[in-house]
Scaffold this motif. Structure first.
Motif, PDB file in Angstrom:
ATOM      1  N   TYR A  37       0.824  -1.211   0.000  1.00 31.97           N
ATOM      2  CA  TYR A  37       0.000   0.000   0.000  1.00 31.97           C
ATOM      3  C   TYR A  37       0.859   1.262   0.000  1.00 31.97           C
ATOM      4  O   TYR A  37       0.574   2.214  -0.723  1.00 31.97           O
ATOM      5  N   ALA A  38       1.924   1.280   0.795  1.00 29.81           N
ATOM      6  CA  ALA A  38       2.781   2.471   0.898  1.00 29.81           C
ATOM      7  C   ALA A  38       3.525   2.747  -0.408  1.00 29.81           C
ATOM      8  O   ALA A  38       3.762   3.904  -0.764  1.00 29.81           O
ATOM      9  N   THR A  39       3.874   1.701  -1.121  1.00 31.03           N
ATOM     10  CA  THR A  39       4.654   1.861  -2.349  1.00 31.03           C
ATOM     11  C   THR A  39       3.788   2.044  -3.586  1.00 31.03           C
ATOM     12  O   THR A  39       4.088   2.874  -4.449  1.00 31.03           O
ATOM     13  N   PHE A  40       2.706   1.283  -3.674  1.00 33.21           N
ATOM     14  CA  PHE A  40       1.922   1.252  -4.911  1.00 33.21           C
ATOM     15  C   PHE A  40       0.502   1.788  -4.761  1.00 33.21           C
ATOM     16  O   PHE A  40      -0.174   2.008  -5.758  1.00 33.21           O
ATOM     17  N   GLY A  41       0.026   1.952  -3.550  1.00 37.39           N
ATOM     18  CA  GLY A  41      -1.355   2.367  -3.344  1.00 37.39           C
ATOM     19  C   GLY A  41      -2.257   1.149  -3.232  1.00 37.39           C
ATOM     20  O   GLY A  41      -1.825   0.075  -2.826  1.00 37.39           O
ATOM     21  N   SER A  42      -3.497   1.318  -3.633  1.00 37.86           N
ATOM     22  CA  SER A  42      -4.485   0.236  -3.548  1.00 37.86           C
ATOM     23  C   SER A  42      -4.186  -0.882  -4.542  1.00 37.86           C
ATOM     24  O   SER A  42      -3.340  -0.731  -5.435  1.00 37.86           O
ATOM     25  N   LYS A  43      -4.901  -1.965  -4.424  1.00 33.29           N
ATOM     26  CA  LYS A  43      -4.781  -3.064  -5.381  1.00 33.29           C
ATOM     27  C   LYS A  43      -5.073  -2.552  -6.795  1.00 33.29           C
ATOM     28  O   LYS A  43      -4.370  -2.896  -7.753  1.00 33.29           O
ATOM     29  N   HIS A  44      -6.078  -1.702  -6.922  1.00 36.54           N
ATOM     30  CA  HIS A  44      -6.438  -1.154  -8.230  1.00 36.54           C
ATOM     31  C   HIS A  44      -5.299  -0.303  -8.790  1.00 36.54           C
ATOM     32  O   HIS A  44      -4.953  -0.408  -9.975  1.00 36.54           O
ATOM     33  N   GLU A  45      -4.700   0.521  -7.953  1.00 40.92           N
ATOM     34  CA  GLU A  45      -3.570   1.345  -8.408  1.00 40.92           C
ATOM     35  C   GLU A  45      -2.380   0.473  -8.805  1.00 40.92           C
ATOM     36  O   GLU A  45      -1.713   0.740  -9.805  1.00 40.92           O
ATOM     37  N   LEU A  46      -2.133  -0.577  -8.035  1.00 36.45           N
ATOM     38  CA  LEU A  46      -1.057  -1.509  -8.372  1.00 36.45           C
ATOM     39  C   LEU A  46      -1.353  -2.187  -9.706  1.00 36.45           C
ATOM     40  O   LEU A  46      -0.464  -2.330 -10.549  1.00 36.45           O
ATOM     41  N   TYR A  47      -2.595  -2.576  -9.910  1.00 35.72           N
ATOM     42  CA  TYR A  47      -2.974  -3.214 -11.178  1.00 35.72           C
ATOM     43  C   TYR A  47      -2.699  -2.266 -12.352  1.00 35.72           C
ATOM     44  O   TYR A  47      -2.132  -2.667 -13.370  1.00 35.72           O
ATOM     45  N   LEU A  48      -3.098  -1.013 -12.207  1.00 39.81           N
ATOM     46  CA  LEU A  48      -2.888  -0.049 -13.292  1.00 39.81           C
ATOM     47  C   LEU A  48      -1.407   0.181 -13.551  1.00 39.81           C
ATOM     48  O   LEU A  48      -0.983   0.315 -14.711  1.00 39.81           O
ATOM     49  N   LYS A  49      -0.597   0.203 -12.494  1.00 34.25           N
ATOM     50  CA  LYS A  49       0.852   0.338 -12.672  1.00 34.25           C
ATOM     51  C   LYS A  49       1.429  -0.897 -13.361  1.00 34.25           C
ATOM     52  O   LYS A  49       2.304  -0.791 -14.220  1.00 34.25           O
ATOM     53  N   ALA A  50       0.923  -2.063 -13.004  1.00 35.58           N
ATOM     54  CA  ALA A  50       1.352  -3.304 -13.647  1.00 35.58           C
ATOM     55  C   ALA A  50       0.930  -3.315 -15.119  1.00 35.58           C
ATOM     56  O   ALA A  50       1.697  -3.723 -16.000  1.00 35.58           O
ATOM     57  N   PHE A  51      -0.278  -2.853 -15.378  1.00 32.71           N
ATOM     58  CA  PHE A  51      -0.783  -2.735 -16.754  1.00 32.71           C
ATOM     59  C   PHE A  51       0.137  -1.818 -17.563  1.00 32.71           C
ATOM     60  O   PHE A  51       0.525  -2.142 -18.691  1.00 32.71           O
ATOM     61  N   ASP A  52       0.477  -0.671 -16.983  1.00 32.21           N
ATOM     62  CA  ASP A  52       1.366   0.275 -17.674  1.00 32.21           C
ATOM     63  C   ASP A  52       2.731  -0.346 -17.945  1.00 32.21           C
ATOM     64  O   ASP A  52       3.311  -0.145 -19.019  1.00 32.21           O
ATOM     65  N   ARG A  53       3.253  -1.105 -16.994  1.00 27.45           N
ATOM     66  CA  ARG A  53       4.549  -1.777 -17.182  1.00 27.45           C
ATOM     67  C   ARG A  53       4.465  -2.747 -18.356  1.00 27.45           C
ATOM     68  O   ARG A  53       5.331  -2.799 -19.215  1.00 27.45           O
ATOM     69  N   TYR A  54       3.405  -3.538 -18.390  1.00 26.29           N
ATOM     70  CA  TYR A  54       3.200  -4.493 -19.482  1.00 26.29           C
ATOM     71  C   TYR A  54       3.203  -3.751 -20.823  1.00 26.29           C
ATOM     72  O   TYR A  54       3.863  -4.162 -21.777  1.00 26.29           O
ATOM     73  N   CYS A  55       2.469  -2.646 -20.877  1.00 32.17           N
ATOM     74  CA  CYS A  55       2.358  -1.882 -22.121  1.00 32.17           C
ATOM     75  C   CYS A  55       3.678  -1.246 -22.521  1.00 32.17           C
ATOM     76  O   CYS A  55       4.021  -1.231 -23.709  1.00 32.17           O
ATOM     77  N   GLU A  56       4.415  -0.723 -21.575  1.00 32.79           N
ATOM     78  CA  GLU A  56       5.725  -0.133 -21.886  1.00 32.79           C
ATOM     79  C   GLU A  56       6.623  -1.161 -22.561  1.00 32.79           C
ATOM     80  O   GLU A  56       7.289  -0.855 -23.555  1.00 32.79           O
ATOM     81  N   ASN A  57       6.645  -2.371 -22.030  1.00 32.42           N
ATOM     82  CA  ASN A  57       7.470  -3.434 -22.614  1.00 32.42           C
ATOM     83  C   ASN A  57       7.005  -3.770 -24.027  1.00 32.42           C
ATOM     84  O   ASN A  57       7.816  -3.892 -24.948  1.00 32.42           O
ATOM     85  N   ARG A  58       5.701  -3.925 -24.205  1.00 34.98           N
ATOM     86  CA  ARG A  58       5.152  -4.283 -25.513  1.00 34.98           C
ATOM     87  C   ARG A  58       5.274  -3.138 -26.520  1.00 34.98           C
ATOM     88  O   ARG A  58       5.556  -3.356 -27.684  1.00 34.98           O
ATOM     89  N   ASP A  59       4.992  -1.909 -26.056  1.00 40.88           N
ATOM     90  CA  ASP A  59       5.016  -0.757 -26.957  1.00 40.88           C
ATOM     91  C   ASP A  59       6.398  -0.533 -27.548  1.00 40.88           C
ATOM     92  O   ASP A  59       6.524  -0.199 -28.728  1.00 40.88           O
TER      93      ASP A  59
END
Length: 193
Positions: free
Chosen positions: A45-67
């Motif tokens: 929680y302190a590093t990434f926020g809520s589960k939803h915020e962590l999911y969105l950050k993970a989603f962005d990471r996935y996209c950065e790699n693919r993009d």
């Protein structure tokens, strides 16, 4: 005095991305994340926020790699049509591989979250816009270089390929028959001339 992190946030984000990619958002609990990342709930929680915020950050990471890969593949100098064909064939091949059971995190998010989560829906739409723009640019170049017949509409072809590629991901995830996605990709590529 502030405590130093006892884990690497970048490594934790990568691990979270892989877990969400394998299981999806709803099927991944905070307890699963704590176990998989090997860090405490409070640290998550302190590093990434809520589960939803962590999911969105993970989603962005996935996209950065693919993009980065897509940009490299579709903006190479020289003939553009072979690069477009290679990208579509790569999507088909990846959809037929063993890792296919994870599908594509963008496609998974579109199916699982986008219908009821406007933030996730925007993220998915941005990714699709990006892929469509890369395909459109490559197909426009192909037409200008005489690789694509002049009567072909690069924008419409880019949209068709985008929809096909997302469909390959869904079909590949659900079907044990790799020829289904490969045949569909090859048939779509015949429309390029």
């Amino acid at each position: 005095m502030a405590r130093t992190k006892e884990f690497d946030p970048d490594t934790a984000l990568q691990a979270a991305m892989e877990l969400f990619w394998q299981r999806g958002y709803e099927a991944t609990s905070m307890a699963d994340l704590v176990t998989h990342l090997g860090i405490g709930r409070a640290s998550i929680y302190a590093t990434f926020g809520s589960k939803h915020e962590l999911y969105l950050k993970a989603f962005d990471r996935y996209c950065e790699n693919r993009d980065a890969l897509l940009l490299r593949e579709l903006s190479q100098p020289g003939p553009a049509l072979p690069a477009v064909r290679a990208v579509v064939r790569r999507f088909a091949a990846e959809s037929a591989e063993e890792r296919r059971l994870c599908g594509c995190l963008v496609t998974n998010t579109a199916a699982e979250l986008a219908p009821h989560d406007p933030v996730a829906a925007r993220r998915v739409e941005q990714r699709w816009d990006y892929l469509e723009t890369l395909l459109h640019s490559a197909l426009t170049r192909a037409r200008a270089q005489g690789e694509l017949p002049a009567e072909r509409d690069p924008r419409a072809l880019a949209r068709m390929l985008l929809v096909l590629m997302q469909g390959l991901r869904v079909t590949g995830k659900a079907s044990p028959d790799p020829t289904r996605v490969r045949d569909a990709a090859e048939q779509a590529l015949t429309l390029l001339g």
